[in-house]
Motif scaffolding. Structure first.
Motif, PDB file in Angstrom:
ATOM      1  N   ILE A  38       0.866  -1.173   0.000  1.00  0.00           N
ATOM      2  CA  ILE A  38       0.000   0.000   0.000  1.00  0.00           C
ATOM      3  C   ILE A  38       0.898   1.216   0.000  1.00  0.00           C
ATOM      4  O   ILE A  38       1.732   1.382   0.898  1.00  0.00           O
ATOM      5  CB  ILE A  38      -0.921   0.004   1.231  1.00  0.00           C
ATOM      6  N   ILE A  39       0.761   2.038  -1.068  1.00  0.00           N
ATOM      7  CA  ILE A  39       1.618   3.214  -1.167  1.00  0.00           C
ATOM      8  C   ILE A  39       0.750   4.465  -1.226  1.00  0.00           C
ATOM      9  O   ILE A  39      -0.462   4.390  -1.473  1.00  0.00           O
ATOM     10  CB  ILE A  39       2.542   3.154  -2.401  1.00  0.00           C
ATOM     11  N   GLY A  40       1.380   5.591  -1.014  1.00  0.00           N
ATOM     12  CA  GLY A  40       0.677   6.857  -1.056  1.00  0.00           C
ATOM     13  C   GLY A  40       1.406   7.855  -0.190  1.00  0.00           C
ATOM     14  O   GLY A  40       2.183   7.468   0.679  1.00  0.00           O
ATOM     15  N   PRO A  41       1.137   9.149  -0.405  1.00  0.00           N
ATOM     16  CA  PRO A  41       1.820  10.167   0.387  1.00  0.00           C
ATOM     17  C   PRO A  41       1.365  10.139   1.846  1.00  0.00           C
ATOM     18  O   PRO A  41       0.366   9.510   2.173  1.00  0.00           O
ATOM     19  CB  PRO A  41       1.415  11.484  -0.283  1.00  0.00           C
ATOM     20  N   THR A 250       6.356   8.734 -10.087  1.00  0.00           N
ATOM     21  CA  THR A 250       7.510   9.365 -10.725  1.00  0.00           C
ATOM     22  C   THR A 250       8.063  10.477  -9.849  1.00  0.00           C
ATOM     23  O   THR A 250       8.998  11.161 -10.229  1.00  0.00           O
ATOM     24  CB  THR A 250       7.140   9.933 -12.109  1.00  0.00           C
ATOM     25  N   GLY A 251       7.475  10.659  -8.680  1.00  0.00           N
ATOM     26  CA  GLY A 251       8.072  11.581  -7.717  1.00  0.00           C
ATOM     27  C   GLY A 251       7.689  13.021  -7.913  1.00  0.00           C
ATOM     28  O   GLY A 251       8.368  13.926  -7.450  1.00  0.00           O
ATOM     29  N   ARG A 252       6.582  13.277  -8.645  1.00  0.00           N
ATOM     30  CA  ARG A 252       6.230  14.676  -8.852  1.00  0.00           C
ATOM     31  C   ARG A 252       5.528  15.286  -7.630  1.00  0.00           C
ATOM     32  O   ARG A 252       5.416  16.476  -7.508  1.00  0.00           O
ATOM     33  CB  ARG A 252       5.359  14.823 -10.102  1.00  0.00           C
ATOM     34  N   PHE A 253       5.030  14.440  -6.748  1.00  0.00           N
ATOM     35  CA  PHE A 253       4.576  14.948  -5.441  1.00  0.00           C
ATOM     36  C   PHE A 253       4.702  13.822  -4.425  1.00  0.00           C
ATOM     37  O   PHE A 253       4.973  12.684  -4.789  1.00  0.00           O
ATOM     38  CB  PHE A 253       3.138  15.472  -5.507  1.00  0.00           C
ATOM     39  N   GLY A 254       4.499  14.144  -3.174  1.00  0.00           N
ATOM     40  CA  GLY A 254       4.523  13.094  -2.166  1.00  0.00           C
ATOM     41  C   GLY A 254       5.633  13.234  -1.173  1.00  0.00           C
ATOM     42  O   GLY A 254       5.731  13.990  -0.349  1.00  0.00           O
TER      43      GLY A 254
ATOM     44  N   ALA B   2      11.668   7.298 -12.781  1.00  0.00           N
ATOM     45  CA  ALA B   2      11.882   7.763 -11.410  1.00  0.00           C
ATOM     46  C   ALA B   2      13.306   8.286 -11.256  1.00  0.00           C
ATOM     47  O   ALA B   2      13.543   9.256 -10.549  1.00  0.00           O
ATOM     48  CB  ALA B   2      11.649   6.622 -10.441  1.00  0.00           C
ATOM     49  N   LYS B   3      14.228   7.661 -11.977  1.00  0.00           N
ATOM     50  CA  LYS B   3      15.642   8.035 -11.849  1.00  0.00           C
ATOM     51  C   LYS B   3      15.864   9.479 -12.282  1.00  0.00           C
ATOM     52  O   LYS B   3      16.569  10.242 -11.637  1.00  0.00           O
ATOM     53  CB  LYS B   3      16.494   7.109 -12.708  1.00  0.00           C
ATOM     54  N   ALA B   7      17.458  12.697 -10.067  1.00  0.00           N
ATOM     55  CA  ALA B   7      18.605  13.523 -10.431  1.00  0.00           C
ATOM     56  C   ALA B   7      18.236  15.002 -10.345  1.00  0.00           C
ATOM     57  O   ALA B   7      18.983  15.805  -9.788  1.00  0.00           O
ATOM     58  CB  ALA B   7      19.071  13.174 -11.845  1.00  0.00           C
ATOM     59  N   ASP B   8      17.068  15.332 -10.858  1.00  0.00           N
ATOM     60  CA  ASP B   8      16.607  16.729 -10.770  1.00  0.00           C
ATOM     61  C   ASP B   8      16.570  17.188  -9.326  1.00  0.00           C
ATOM     62  O   ASP B   8      17.006  18.271  -8.983  1.00  0.00           O
ATOM     63  CB  ASP B   8      15.182  16.855 -11.338  1.00  0.00           C
ATOM     64  N   PHE B   9      16.069  16.300  -8.529  1.00  0.00           N
ATOM     65  CA  PHE B   9      15.915  16.602  -7.115  1.00  0.00           C
ATOM     66  C   PHE B   9      17.263  16.965  -6.494  1.00  0.00           C
ATOM     67  O   PHE B   9      17.410  17.951  -5.802  1.00  0.00           O
ATOM     68  CB  PHE B   9      15.311  15.378  -6.425  1.00  0.00           C
ATOM     69  N   TYR B  10      18.273  16.174  -6.819  1.00  0.00           N
ATOM     70  CA  TYR B  10      19.589  16.444  -6.241  1.00  0.00           C
ATOM     71  C   TYR B  10      20.164  17.758  -6.732  1.00  0.00           C
ATOM     72  O   TYR B  10      20.823  18.474  -6.000  1.00  0.00           O
ATOM     73  CB  TYR B  10      20.557  15.292  -6.550  1.00  0.00           C
TER      74      TYR B  10
END
Lengths: 254, 338
Positions: A38-41, A250-254, B2-3, B7-10
């Protein structure tokens, strides 16, 4: 009973903490013999959802829930549900390793003891079996009488897993079990989860998406109390259907 | 994908970092700079706390010295074994007796009796408050119990005199209800709030993690308390019982009013063996000092003998404290917390 290979199924599950709605109309089936991640921010309701499954959420003051959660044909919200039996069948591992201030042996023997197993030989056998399953036996077999709190953090967490296994549960709930551990200890726990999946139904909440990818078969994505998407893990991570899922992984939020 | 984002984040992180070197000069100055003001403040505070600590120990030693100095003349006239094992306490008679054994036994019997009643009772109450009670009930009961602690002992003694005593007399069919049992009951009630509130604090400070773990393993409230919370809170509970003991053994007025103050040995022959009993009138060490101190001739043997009684009380409390400290450290070695 175990029809369609489903262990838990929820219908119209809503949950409030006071006036705050933490879970909104959750309808989902959790499959048997799988690891479900279970994933989510933060604050999305994923831990709450996990705690509903063994009714640990009852300990929170002012909690209120509606709908139903079925565990093999029984609605666990029914009034006549025996919480002791429910929590024995649905074990839980917490975020922070929390062994009792007792010996390693007594930690693992705790569950069986309170459920009426007192024969020394039986307990010995069960403790060894549980510690072996938790991949801890070789490290502690010579010091079972030492305090559980003398172990390292990662060992403590495996001790907690062994303690849960000693109850011989059907389901193991894990609430971010590696968030307090270093990478080496984390990877041992992940190996353990993979090896346990053959015998147990595992539901794991995680902050760490790589971890979800590494250990789980199915992934649920929660956002703001809603269940956005469920699918096989590789599908969620490579080809999510919902935009929000894609943005999160993809890490755009959270 | 995700990678890429990682990188952007860093990159962003690196940009936000202040340039290295610009502030190092200033930091070096900070490191070697001494502030006289803060150093002096530190020095004064440190010494102040030291003096406070030393002073309290000094005052205690002074009291002990005063006790011993004043009991010394009596101990020169009466042997210490006579004090401890003599059975006749008649300090002001022409043929004086200084045997304090009836008083020592009176204190011990009443204290043990009171604790036998108070400890199980208050532990049950503490476990209920700490583990099972709904929050609202807990929030109401706890302060109420703590208020009971400040009840003047003379009021409780009076209640014992006019209510508990006659009741006990009726129940056991005695001519007078002012017996050891009545004293013990009153003292037990006086010790309750102390033991309840401190052991409840101890239970409450057991980490929530332990309780959650136990409940998640299918333990009931009772099992969680019995196998997890009480063992983890044991040192606090022992401390609570010790405070209760101190309260009971040192209490004077209530027990003086309730226990009848007879100077006989508080023993009863059962099958020719003398057995301690709560069922007769008896007097405690504390009551003896309170009763006799006001009209004892200054400087007489009797006067000094009362200080010996003070020393005996001190020794009893000291020994009990010592034993419980030793027990506690043993216990903690077995049940180490971290």
């Amino acid at each position: 009973m175990s029809d369609n290979g489903v262990i838990f199924s929820t219908e119209a599950l809503n949950l409030w903490y006071g006036k705050n709605q933490a879970l909104k109309n959750i309808n989902v089936n959790i499959k048997m013999q799988k690891v479900t991640a279970i994933i989510g921010p933060s604050g999305c309701g994923k831990s709450t959802f996990l705690k509903v499954l063994n009714r640990m959420v009852d300990l929170v003051p002012n909690v209120k829930y509606t709908g139903s959660v079925n565990l093999q044909g029984h609605n666990i919200f029914d009034e006549n549900i025996n919480l002791v039996n429910l929590r024995t069948r649905v074990g839980m591992v917490f975020q922070k390793p929390n062994p009792f201030p007792k010996s390693i042996f007594e930690n693992v023997a705790f569950g069986p003891r309170i459920h009426g197993k007192h024969k020394k030989s039986e307990l010995n056998e069960l403790v060894e079996k549980s510690l072996r399953q938790a991949a801890l036996w070789d490290e502690v077999k010579d010091r079972l009488n030492e305090p559980g709190l003398s172990l390292s953090g990662g060992q403590q967490q495996r001790l907690c897993i062994a303690r849960t296994l000693a109850n011989e549960p059907e389901v193991i709930l894990m609430d971010e079990p590696t968030s307090a551990l270093d990478p080496a200890a984390t990877s041992r726990i992940e190996d353990l989860v993979r090896s346990l999946r053959k015998h147990y139904n595992i539901i794991i909440v995680t902050h760490n998406m790589q971890q979800a990818g590494r250990v789980s078969d199915e992934t649920f994505f929660f956002l703001n109390g809603e269940l956005i998407e469920t699918d096989r893990t590789e599908v969620i991570f490579t080809n999510p259907k919902d935009n929000r899922t894609e943005e999160y992984i993809t890490g755009r939020f959270g | 994908m995700a990678k890429l984002d990682e990188a952007d984040f860093y990159k962003i992180q690196v940009q936000k970092q202040p340039a290295v070197g610009t502030s190092s000069r200033k930091m070096q100055d900070d490191l070697t700079q001494q502030s006289i003001k803060s150093n002096l403040g530190n020095f004064i505070l440190e010494k102040f706390f030291l003096i406070c600590g030393m002073l309290s120990i000094f005052v205690l030693l002074l009291i002990l010295y005063f006790l011993l100095k004043n009991s010394w003349p009596a101990l020169q006239e009466v042997r210490i074994s006579e004090f401890i094992f003599g059975q006749r306490w008649m300090p002001s008679s022409p043929n004086p007796g200084f045997g304090a054994l009836p008083l020592i036994l009176g204190s011990i019997i009443i204290t043990v009796g009171a604790l036998l009643m108070a400890v199980p009772w208050s532990l049950a109450a503490a476990v209920y408050l700490g583990e099972a009670a709904p929050r609202l009930i807990r929030e109401i009961l706890k302060p109420v119990i703590e208020v009971l602690e400040i009840f003047p002992s003379v009021v409780l003694g009076f209640i014992a005199l006019v209510v508990v005593g006659p009741f006990i007399a009726r129940v056991f069919n005695l001519s007078s209800g002012l017996i050891g049992l009545t004293g013990a009951i009153v003292l037990a009630i006086m010790a309750l709030p102390t033991i309840i509130s401190i052991s409840e604090d101890a239970l409450n400070s057991v980490p929530k993690d332990y309780k959650e773990a136990a409940i998640a393993l299918g333990a009931t409230n009772w099992e969680t308390a019995r196998y997890v919370s009480i063992p983890a809170a044991s040192s606090g509970i022992v401390a609570a019982v010790m405070l209760g003991f101190g309260r009971v053994v040192g209490e004077t007025m209530a027990v003086l009013m309730a226990a009848g103050n007879a100077l006989d040995m508080p023993l009863k022959e059962i099958l020719n063996i003398p057995v301690p009993t709560l069922m007769q009138s008896m007097r405690t060490l504390t009551a003896t000092i309170a009763i006799e101190a006001s009209d004892v001739p200054w400087g007489s043997t009797h006067y000094h003998a009362l200080f010996v009684i003070g020393v005996v009380l001190f020794v009893i409390t000291f020994l009990v404290n010592l034993v419980s400290d030793i027990m506690l450290s043993r216990f903690q070695e077995v049940n180490r917390n971290d």
